[in-house]
Design a protein around this motif. Structure first.
Motif, PDB file in Angstrom:
ATOM      1  N   GLY A  33     -46.983  42.649  40.739  1.00 31.21           N
ATOM      2  CA  GLY A  33     -46.689  41.406  41.452  1.00 31.21           C
ATOM      3  C   GLY A  33     -46.304  40.318  40.464  1.00 31.21           C
ATOM      4  N   LEU A  34     -47.074  40.180  39.416  1.00 30.78           N
ATOM      5  CA  LEU A  34     -46.777  39.142  38.431  1.00 30.78           C
ATOM      6  C   LEU A  34     -45.435  39.391  37.749  1.00 30.78           C
ATOM      7  CD1 LEU A  34     -50.122  38.379  36.570  1.00 30.78           C
ATOM      8  CD2 LEU A  34     -48.880  36.939  38.155  1.00 30.78           C
ATOM      9  N   SER A  36     -42.901  41.086  38.791  1.00 25.11           N
ATOM     10  CA  SER A  36     -41.719  41.062  39.658  1.00 25.11           C
ATOM     11  C   SER A  36     -41.058  39.689  39.616  1.00 25.11           C
ATOM     12  CB  SER A  36     -42.105  41.405  41.087  1.00 25.11           C
ATOM     13  OG  SER A  36     -42.853  40.347  41.628  1.00 25.11           O
ATOM     14  N   LEU A  37     -41.859  38.676  39.384  1.00 26.04           N
ATOM     15  CA  LEU A  37     -41.356  37.310  39.285  1.00 26.04           C
ATOM     16  C   LEU A  37     -40.202  37.203  38.309  1.00 26.04           C
ATOM     17  CD1 LEU A  37     -43.823  35.703  40.562  1.00 26.04           C
ATOM     18  CD2 LEU A  37     -43.640  34.325  38.538  1.00 26.04           C
ATOM     19  N   ASP A  41     -36.332  36.120  39.010  1.00 25.20           N
ATOM     20  CA  ASP A  41     -35.884  34.840  38.497  1.00 25.20           C
ATOM     21  C   ASP A  41     -35.156  34.895  37.161  1.00 25.20           C
ATOM     22  OD1 ASP A  41     -36.444  32.986  40.343  1.00 25.20           O
ATOM     23  OD2 ASP A  41     -37.524  31.700  38.940  1.00 25.20           O
ATOM     24  N   TYR A 129     -45.941  31.085  32.289  1.00 30.75           N
ATOM     25  CA  TYR A 129     -46.007  32.486  32.665  1.00 30.75           C
ATOM     26  C   TYR A 129     -46.562  33.342  31.531  1.00 30.75           C
ATOM     27  CZ  TYR A 129     -44.648  37.003  34.435  1.00 30.75           C
ATOM     28  OH  TYR A 129     -44.681  38.280  34.877  1.00 30.75           O
TER      29      TYR A 129
END
Ligand code: HEM
Ligand code: CU
Ligand code: CU
Lengths: 192, 583, 362
Positions: A33-34, A36-37, A41, A129
């Motif tokens: 999940g993290l 995929s950011l 982007d 991030y």
């Protein structure tokens, strides 16, 4: 009765290992999940500090040592010192991470949040991030350290033998998992 | 589980119990409690919609600062608080934890022939995380600035900044804390369910002989374990944005007339992460209900479920597809039209396994010998709502058609029928059906009938008319009717009438439930003459489930009315007769 | 007092329930049967109720369609909307047919096969042919739907702004503003950091030469038959621009550019003459007529910002906010007017240019 008891035991061991495995799949999804950011982007994650290279080497080395632990226990050879060594390596890894973070902060001006004192610009999310994902890994590592410590303690008290070493297997599997996870994150922040 | 007989104190027996049956009941009771809370909230906002701007005694259930001091009317943002809490409670607390938590815990060991879950301790932890989550959520209702109010989907920036809506202050923080505890609890539960099903099946219980309930709970648990962590990462970044000033989801904001410092983030990112959980989540809610419905229908038609294999395959297909359709909640976010096409395509694919399920249910009814227990009625109603709500999905999933109904009452109608009602019906069917096993007593049949018919009529009365509101262009989450839509007031009045009536009728169930726990007529060992293993356990519920050896399984769970057999049911632990073939 | 009353009622209800249960328990004791065993008689009664209530539900559905058909949106007033409508009608017919057939089967089977003592159900575990049929048939039907759906989707969403009048819709809690691109049809730049609520509420870049001729308005006028491209912006939370009569909807996301292009086909005046609209407005006005003067005044003021002099109300296109955005979400709307080119020209001429001078609206 006694045979069925050990049979049930073997089953239970298998089940416990599976609990861990599926738990690790869950953790993978969390990091998926993290990460995929970044793909959504096209972010470029900073990764300047060399300390993270050191920590990668250390954690890989610790996993190697743990492989010896697993070999030894199957042959009833001593393991407690080796486990302790892995634990210490884990602490060194932790040290490297903290050094890395402060290096990023002090020498490269990469901070988690707040405004850049020079430009007055808000922290770009790439920088936040970087901290988010490395600290998230560290949060999982804490549990690994605790597990190692308990295993070490039990090994000291001779709780494990070649017939019965579930604890060592569990801690080891999780520790290897953390290693792989870190290597993944390391490559990830370096090559995006 | 060698320790069947060691002494148990009140605390280890009823509170920190590690027995799966007790944990199941804890989930059930918490679920029922939360369902009532959620239902009362919906009654309040329905009253507001029928009499906008007027006061009602119902509002007194909430803190007094939720009302206008002069008129006593519900405040606008507190209307949204109610909607948000209602959604959160129903989706997560009732239909995820209340449903899966209850029936996975109760049925998995009993139906696969295990003494308990793989890890009783983790199982206990799972409940107590859930309990802590509940306490935090309830507490958040009473903080002065109110609970989270940005909708159950908590899209930032609305959820990120307290000056946008009051509930996004402390209330939202507590919401996030609560949901984190909830996720941890769900994950612990899910791990346990999967491992138990994989490892602790009794002799002869191959995967091909698993009852459909277990299959459904199995797929549900897998979905949960794969999707909840993503919600956790999604929430974590939101916490950073809210509390530490990062810019993952935020950019170009003006707060209090000043430009905020956030730059470069995108709220759309949040939506992607959220719906990556969100869509599987709706199936996490639905699948257990489908599984229990299969079981209840088969038992009470006295027929095998039609197309067992197709039922399993369609469960798996739905589970798989649910991970690649999340974008259908985001057609109107300005996403790349091509991506939209892909999501529209995958979304409509889901309709195929859904259709298979419906047709198989119908065929199961055909030439059956139906016994109308209250559970059976709820199961039939579940099939009905699954049809009604699933069909409107074809409109929502086809991207161009979604343009005009997205975020309107049409969507509200769709998901309340297909998810809300189906899952609630499945859950009630489960409660009526397994109550004798849970408490050793029967629920009162006639009150059950009364409850069923009242619920069935009122529920359709509430949710079917909503489609028309949506087609008239009424957006959801509106405090009152907008502008020149005065003419739809009639529909709103009808909905509110049925909503209140339906809410009152639920108290029949609550009464029946608690009365029967203590005073119901004693149940026999296998009151429904069912095949699955739980009915071979003794009526008095013991730690370890079976005295003596575990039962051995020789056949699938659906040998009802098998030609050549004397009785119209053959329990799974009865060996095949000579020359008898399976199925 | 009121609580006492409620408490009393609850108490009475519980007592009644207990009595009902008691009586039925006693009766069954006399007959020497378990109360909660489902008997043949129960099957018979419940099966019949299922048939009646089930069909009652279907009748209720038909009644709703008949009684409320005129309340739903009239046919679309835009080019792409007509395509959407036709696909919507096809789909709707299809799902209604499937809905009625499957529901009738469900309720009827329930009734028909209600249990009888001694009868044995038909052991029917599977039939691969049947199952393949009802996998393939839905698959084919769905392929039809999705193919036509994607065609409409493509043509609706892939509109370029060439030849379109460009209008920016700016959203913030809880109001809309529009910015016309002016003669050059190019919107001047903006940057949220330039915000000044008093003098520059849309945070426009006054230095940009394209900004000068932009015009800020608080309602939107469109020319019938002429394509427009709406560009969306938000200052705070996600809003959504929803104009149901045009079949237009798009989220307004802070930090993200979104747009929607379409062509209006019916003027506001034409809409006011549409029989369905006339009926809807008639019902609304009748409702208002039935109110007392005070009620009327309050109602009109709250919902329409109008007074009794404006009665009877007339139809207007409305832009509604369709994404939960805060307390007044329900009241965030803007008027759209579709008119002829001449009417539009007069109107737009009256609007002031931004002109690099005063950027306040109102
Ligand atoms: C035939 C199958 C289905 C299709 C094609 C379908 C399609 C859709 C689509 C496209 C939406 C988004 C609508 C919008 O926001 O504009 C939606 C919303 C929703 N659907 Fe379904 N659906 C189906 C079945 C289900 C099922 C079985 C469930 C639950 C068990 C479900 C639960 C929901 C929920 C909860 C929402 C609304 C979420 C929200 O915005 O709050 N749907 N559905
Ligand atoms: Cu979905
Ligand atoms: Cu808005």
């Amino acid at each position: 009765m006694s045979t069925s008891y050990t049979l049930e035991n073997i089953r239970k061991e298998k089940a416990t290992m599976q609990l861990l495995w599926i738990g690790m799949v869950s953790i993978c999804m969390f990091f998926a999940g993290l990460t995929s950011l970044v793909f959504v982007d096209n972010m470029e994650i900073p990764s300047e500090s060399d300390w993270f290279l050191y920590s990668t080497v250390i954690v890989l080395f610790s996993s190697l040592v743990y492989l010896i632990v697993s070999r030894n226990i199957k042959r009833d050879k001593p393991v407690s010192f080796l486990i302790f060594m892995v634990f210490i390596l884990g602490l060194i890894f932790t040290y490297c991470q903290f050094q890395g973070w402060s290096d990023m902060r002090n020498n490269y001006g990469i901070i988690f949040t707040g405004e850049n004192p020079e430009t007055g610009q808000a922290t770009p999310k790439e920088h936040s991030y970087f901290y988010a994902i490395t600290v998230a890994h560290f949060a999982h590592l804490i549990f690994g350290l605790i597990a190692l410590f308990i295993t070490f303690f039990n090994a000291l008290r001779n709780k494990y033998s070649s017939k019965k070493f579930l604890g060592i297997k569990l801690a080891g599997t999780y520790w290897h998992f953390l290693t792989i996870l870190w290597v993944y994150i390391y490559l990830f922040i370096n090559y995006t | 589980m060698s320790d069947h007989h060691h002494k148990e104190t009140f605390i280890t027996k009823y509170i920190f119990s590690q027995d799966h049956k007790m944990i199941a009941k804890q989930f059930l009771l918490t679920g029922i409690f939360m369902a009532l809370v959620g239902m009362l909230m919906s009654a309040m906002f329905r009253v507001q919609l029928a009499n906008p701007g007027e006061t009602s005694i119902l509002y007194n259930l909430m803190p007094s600062n939720w009302m206008d001091p002069d008129t006593g009317a519900l405040l606008q943002d507190k209307y949204l608080a109610l909607v948000t809490m209602h959604g959160t409670i129903l989706v997560f607390w009732v239909l995820t934890a209340g449903l899966s938590g209850t029936f996975a815990n109760f049925l998995i060991p009993l139906q696969i022939g295990a003494r308990d879950m793989a890890s009783g301790f983790i199982n206990m932890l799972s409940y107590w995380f859930f309990f802590a989550a509940t306490v935090v959520l309830i507490y958040s209702i009473y903080v002065p600035s109110g609970p989270a109010s940005a909708g159950w989907t908590i899209y930032p920036p609305l959820s990120a900044e307290a000056s946008y809506i009051e509930g996004s202050g402390l209330g939202m923080t507590l919401w996030l804390v609560s949901i984190t505890l909830f996720i941890v609890g769900s994950l612990l539960g899910g791990l346990n369910y999967i491992v138990t099903i994989l490892n602790l099946r009794t002799k002869g219980m191959s995967m091909k002989r698993l009852p459909l309930t277990i299959w459904a709970l199995f797929v549900t648990a897998i979905l949960g374990v794969l999707s909840f962590p993503v919600l956790l990462s999604c929430g974590l970044l939101l916490v950073f944005d809210r509390s530490f000033g990062t810019s993952f989801y935020l950019s170009d904001l003006i707060i209090g007339g000043e430009a905020a410092h956030h730059i470069g983030g995108s709220p759309i990112l949040f939506e992607h992460l959220f719906w990556f959980l969100g869509h599987p989540e709706v199936y996490i809610i639905l699948l257990p209900a489908l599984g229990m419905t299969s079981e209840v229908i088969s038992v009470n038609t006295r027929k095998p479920i039609f197309g067992y294999q197709a039922m399993v395959l369609s469960l798996l297909a739905i589970g798989f597809l649910s991970f690649i359709v999340w974008g259908h909640h985001m057609f109107m976010t300005g996403m790349n039209p091509f991506l939209g096409s892909v999501f529209a395509f995958t979304t409509l694919l889901i309709a195929i396994p859904s259709a298979i399920k419906v047709f198989n249910y119908l065929t199961t009814l055909w030439r059956g010998n139906i016994r109308f227990t209250p559970a059976m009625l709820f199961a039939i109603a579940m099939v009905s709502t699954f049809i009604t709500g699933g069909l409107t999905g074809l409109i929502l999933g086809n991207a161009p058609l979604d343009i005009n109904v997205h975020d309107t009452y049409f969507v509200v109608g769709h998901f309340h029928i297909v998810m809300g009602l189906s899952a609630i019906y499945g859950m009630l069917a489960g409660v009526y059906h397994w109550f004798p096993k849970m408490y050793g007593r029967m629920m009162n049949k006639n009150l059950g009938y009364l409850h069923f018919w009242g619920t069935f009529i009122c529920a359709y009365g509430v949710f079917f008319p909503m489609h028309f509101l949506g087609l008239a262009g009424l957006p959801r989450r509106y405090y009152a009717n907008p502008v020149d839509m005065g003419q739809i007031t009639d529909i709103n009045d009808i909905i509110t009438f049925f909503a209140l009536a339906g809410a009152v009728i639920q108290f029949i169930f609550v009464f029946n439930f608690f009365y029967s726990i203590f005073r119901g007529s004693p149940a026999s060992k296998n009151p429904w003459k069912a095949n699955t293993l739980e009915w071979t356990t003794p009526v008095e519920r013991i730690h370890g489930n079976w005295p003596g050896d575990l039962p051995e399984v020789h056949r699938w769970a659906y040998d009802y009315s098998k030609p050549g057999a004397e009785e119209d049911y053959i329990p799974q632990n009865v060996p095949l007769k000579e020359g008898e073939s399976e199925h | 007092m009121i609580y006492l009353l409620i408490g009393g009622l609850l108490f009475l209800a519980i007592v009644t329930f207990v009595q009902i249960i008691r009586v039925s328990e006693l009766l069954s004791k006399i007959r020497n049967k378990d109360v909660n065993e489902v008997t043949e008689n129960d099957n018979n009664i419940q099966g019949k109720i299922l048939l009646v209530v089930g069909f009652g539900f279907l009748v209720f559905v038909i009644w709703q369609i008949v009684a409320w058909k005129h309340l739903i949106l009239p046919p679309a007033s835009s080019l792409h909307g007509v395509e959407i409508d036709s696909l919507m009608n096809t789909t709707m017919m299809l799902i209604l047919v499937v809905f009625f057939i499957t529901s009738i089967i469900l309720f009827f089977f329930g009734f028909k096969y209600r249990g009888i003592k001694g009868r044995k159900a038909f052991f029917y575990a599977h039939n691969n042919k049947l199952e393949i049929v009802w996998t393939i048939v839905p698959a084919i039907v769905l392929s039809g739907l999705i193919v036509s759906g994607l065609k409409v989707w493509d043509s609706t969403m892939n509109v370029t702004s060439e030849n379109s009048q460009i209008i920016e819709l700016h959203s913030r809690q809880f109001q809309w503003a529009a910015r016309y691109a002016g003669e050059d049809n190019i919107l001047g730049k903006h940057d949220f950091r330039l915000i000044d609520r008093a003098t520059n509420p849309l945070s426009l870049d006054k230095g940009d030469k394209y900004t000068i001729d932009d015009k800020i308005t608080n309602e939107v006028h469109l020319v019938v038959g002429k394509p427009v491209m709406l560009k969306f912006r938000s200052d705070d939370v996600i809003h959504s621009a929803y104009i149901p009569h045009f079949r237009v909807q798009m989220n307004c996301v802070p930090g993200v550019r979104t747009q929607f292009g379409f062509t209006p086909t019916k003027t506001t005046q034409e809409m006011r003459e549409d029989p369905q609209i006339i009926r809807q407005m008639q019902e609304l006005n009748d409702r208002i007529d039935a109110m007392s003067l005070i009620e009327k005044t309050v109602f009109l003021d709250e919902n329409f910002a109008k007074t009794v002099d404006d009665l009877p109300l007339k139809f207007d296109y409305q832009l509604l906010c369709n994404k939960i955005c805060g307390s007044a979400h329900y009241n965030m709307k803007m008027k759209f007017v579709v008119e002829t080119q001449e009417e539009f020209d007069t109107w737009i001429a009256q609007q002031k240019e931004v002109g690099g001078l005063v950027l306040t609206k109102k």
